[in-house]
Motif scaffolding. Structure first.
Motif, PDB file in Angstrom:
ATOM      1  N   PRO A  70       0.790  -1.237   0.000  1.00  0.00           N
ATOM      2  CA  PRO A  70       0.000   0.000   0.000  1.00  0.00           C
ATOM      3  C   PRO A  70       0.821   1.284   0.000  1.00  0.00           C
ATOM      4  O   PRO A  70       0.249   2.359  -0.161  1.00  0.00           O
ATOM      5  CB  PRO A  70      -0.832  -0.123   1.274  1.00  0.00           C
ATOM      6  CG  PRO A  70      -0.020  -0.989   2.181  1.00  0.00           C
ATOM      7  CD  PRO A  70       0.644  -1.975   1.274  1.00  0.00           C
ATOM      8  N   GLU A  71       2.132   1.194   0.178  1.00  0.00           N
ATOM      9  CA  GLU A  71       2.946   2.411   0.157  1.00  0.00           C
ATOM     10  C   GLU A  71       3.353   2.816  -1.251  1.00  0.00           C
ATOM     11  O   GLU A  71       3.736   3.970  -1.479  1.00  0.00           O
ATOM     12  CB  GLU A  71       4.234   2.214   0.980  1.00  0.00           C
ATOM     13  CG  GLU A  71       4.017   1.821   2.419  1.00  0.00           C
ATOM     14  CD  GLU A  71       4.024   0.309   2.604  1.00  0.00           C
ATOM     15  OE1 GLU A  71       4.021  -0.404   1.572  1.00  0.00           O
ATOM     16  OE2 GLU A  71       4.014  -0.145   3.760  1.00  0.00           O
ATOM     17  N   THR A  72       3.277   1.896  -2.212  1.00  0.00           N
ATOM     18  CA  THR A  72       3.944   2.072  -3.492  1.00  0.00           C
ATOM     19  C   THR A  72       2.993   2.485  -4.602  1.00  0.00           C
ATOM     20  O   THR A  72       1.953   1.852  -4.811  1.00  0.00           O
ATOM     21  CB  THR A  72       4.654   0.761  -3.894  1.00  0.00           C
ATOM     22  OG1 THR A  72       5.515   0.344  -2.830  1.00  0.00           O
ATOM     23  CG2 THR A  72       5.472   0.953  -5.152  1.00  0.00           C
ATOM     24  N   VAL A  73       3.376   3.524  -5.333  1.00  0.00           N
ATOM     25  CA  VAL A  73       2.700   3.887  -6.583  1.00  0.00           C
ATOM     26  C   VAL A  73       3.309   3.029  -7.686  1.00  0.00           C
ATOM     27  O   VAL A  73       4.536   3.030  -7.873  1.00  0.00           O
ATOM     28  CB  VAL A  73       2.911   5.372  -6.936  1.00  0.00           C
ATOM     29  CG1 VAL A  73       2.063   5.747  -8.145  1.00  0.00           C
ATOM     30  CG2 VAL A  73       2.626   6.268  -5.763  1.00  0.00           C
ATOM     31  N   ILE A  74       2.476   2.293  -8.420  1.00  0.00           N
ATOM     32  CA  ILE A  74       2.986   1.380  -9.436  1.00  0.00           C
ATOM     33  C   ILE A  74       2.579   1.884 -10.824  1.00  0.00           C
ATOM     34  O   ILE A  74       1.397   2.112 -11.087  1.00  0.00           O
ATOM     35  CB  ILE A  74       2.468  -0.048  -9.219  1.00  0.00           C
ATOM     36  CG1 ILE A  74       2.811  -0.522  -7.805  1.00  0.00           C
ATOM     37  CG2 ILE A  74       3.064  -1.001 -10.258  1.00  0.00           C
ATOM     38  CD1 ILE A  74       2.169  -1.826  -7.406  1.00  0.00           C
ATOM     39  N   ALA A  75       3.570   2.065 -11.687  1.00  0.00           N
ATOM     40  CA  ALA A  75       3.309   2.486 -13.064  1.00  0.00           C
ATOM     41  C   ALA A  75       2.856   1.291 -13.896  1.00  0.00           C
ATOM     42  O   ALA A  75       3.335   0.173 -13.713  1.00  0.00           O
ATOM     43  CB  ALA A  75       4.568   3.088 -13.677  1.00  0.00           C
TER      44      ALA A  75
END
Length: 385
Positions: free
Chosen positions: A282-287
């Motif tokens: 939940p911390e990570t922005v994923i492209a």
């Protein structure tokens, strides 16, 4: 969990800029790009047109004006990396020409395998980038976007694993101006509009300079959604068979269900792009980037809601403003923003498939501690946040 990012600082107005203007021409079809460059030169013989042609073991650099060829130089190819080669010769050449001829504008004709974004942060301060122009062949661009072969397999580059579709779509999307060369039917024109709705369009003989279309503050394509810019248009009704569908949601994807659905999600898609988040990370922005049959997923950093308040200033002003405008009391700035573009794409079915990958009410009620226990085939794929 952070509460809400602070408002951005004000940005001073732009002052007038008397530096030489630089127009960057890109495109996979070199003859078409050369014709456009020739048209610009015919209109303004004082222009300096810089072209680099990459061969197996060397680069040929030419500089032309309306008076003829000013330079024709062979540069030994030290790197197999196109971008490395360009940075080492194109950039100093532009700086040198701008210093020697401060009253003359420049046009850089990039090699057909170059992605203009790779040079965007490196142009010398002695020039003002006026516009990024991509030239497409109206008769062949659809075939290029539909292929899943990589450049090496096509014999275009020795070890380049980019697909032809990835190269062409990145050239198109980074442009602020698209020039269609040759005949293009309604389907091609509709597709180009959906791939780059932010770009102006012109015919091969209609291109103008001094448009001031380039905005250096505009983020890279995959980060546009995070910065509050449009990623695409939601036009689910087909126009000449072309469909563009935008998917937005708050609750996270179930990592296992999303992983199992990826092939089906992109089955009828020519291009998809954007960002999302997974319940187990939940911390990570994923492209998310799909073209040419290949899906690339990578980290874009951390959501603002997952970083201490003291670190908010590390984000851009535009990112913080976009997050503040759309802040959710529970999710913070976490959300999905994806765009899917294809021919005869069933937008409603695609939306149902993506919605089915979101956490259910029961799974959501487990909270972050429960989400992290979900089976995650993509665990560790995006590094440590």
């Amino acid at each position: 969990m952070s509460s809400s990012p602070v408002a951005p600082r004000s940005v001073p107005a732009r002052a007038s800029d008397a530096r030489p203007s630089l127009t960057v021409l890109s495109g996979f079809w070199p003859e078409a790009v050369r014709e456009v460059a020739g048209t610009l030169l015919a209109r303004d013989p004082a222009l300096l047109v810089v072209r680099h042609e990459i061969h197996d073991d060397h680069v040929r650099r030419t500089v032309r004006s309306g008076a003829g060829v000013l330079e024709d130089v062979r540069v030994e190819l030290v790197h197999t990396c196109v971008t490395c080669t360009l940075r080492e010769d194109v950039l100093p050449t532009v700086a040198r020409l701008a210093a020697a001829h401060p009253d003359r504008d420049l046009v850089v004709h990039l090699p057909e395998l170059a992605e203009p974004e790779m040079l965007a942060d490196a142009w010398p301060e002695s020039v003002r980038v006026d516009s990024y122009v991509t030239v497409v062949d109206g008769e062949h661009v659809l075939d290029a976007l539909g292929t899943d072969e990589d450049l090496a397999a096509l014999g275009l580059a020795g070890d380049d694993e980019r697909t032809l579709a990835e190269l062409v779509v990145r050239q198109i999307e980074y442009a602020d101006t698209l020039v269609v060369h040759g005949d293009a039917d309604g389907r091609v024109r509709a597709l180009l509009h959906r791939l780059a709705p932010w770009a102006a369009r012109a015919g091969a003989g209609e291109l103008r300079r001094h448009t001031h279309r380039h905005r250096p503050e505009t983020p890279a394509v995959l980060a546009r959604g995070l910065e509050g810019f449009a990623l695409g248009v939601h036009e689910p009704a087909p126009e000449n068979d072309v469909v563009s569908a935008v998917f937005r949601a708050r609750r996270p994807f179930h990592p296992g269900r999303l992983h199992d659905a990826l092939d089906e999600i992109n089955e009828s898609v020519l291009r998809s792009r954007g960002h999302f988040w997974l319940a187990g990370q939940p911390e990570t922005v994923i492209a998310w980037e799909f073209a040419g049959g290949s899906l690339g997923l990578r980290s874009l950093g951390r959501w603002l809601t997952a970083v201490p308040d003291a670190e908010w200033d590390l984000a851009s002003d535009q990112r913080r403003l976009a997050a503040a405008m759309d802040w959710d009391p529970y999710y913070g700035d976490r959300h999905h923003h994806l765009v899917f573009i294809g021919l005869e794409l069933d937008a409603a079915a695609l939306h149902r498939r993506l919605t089915g990958c979101l956490l259910t009410d029961a799974e959501l009620a487990e909270g972050e501690a429960g989400w992290r226990r979900l089976p995650d085939p993509m665990a560790g794929a995006f590094g440590t946040p």
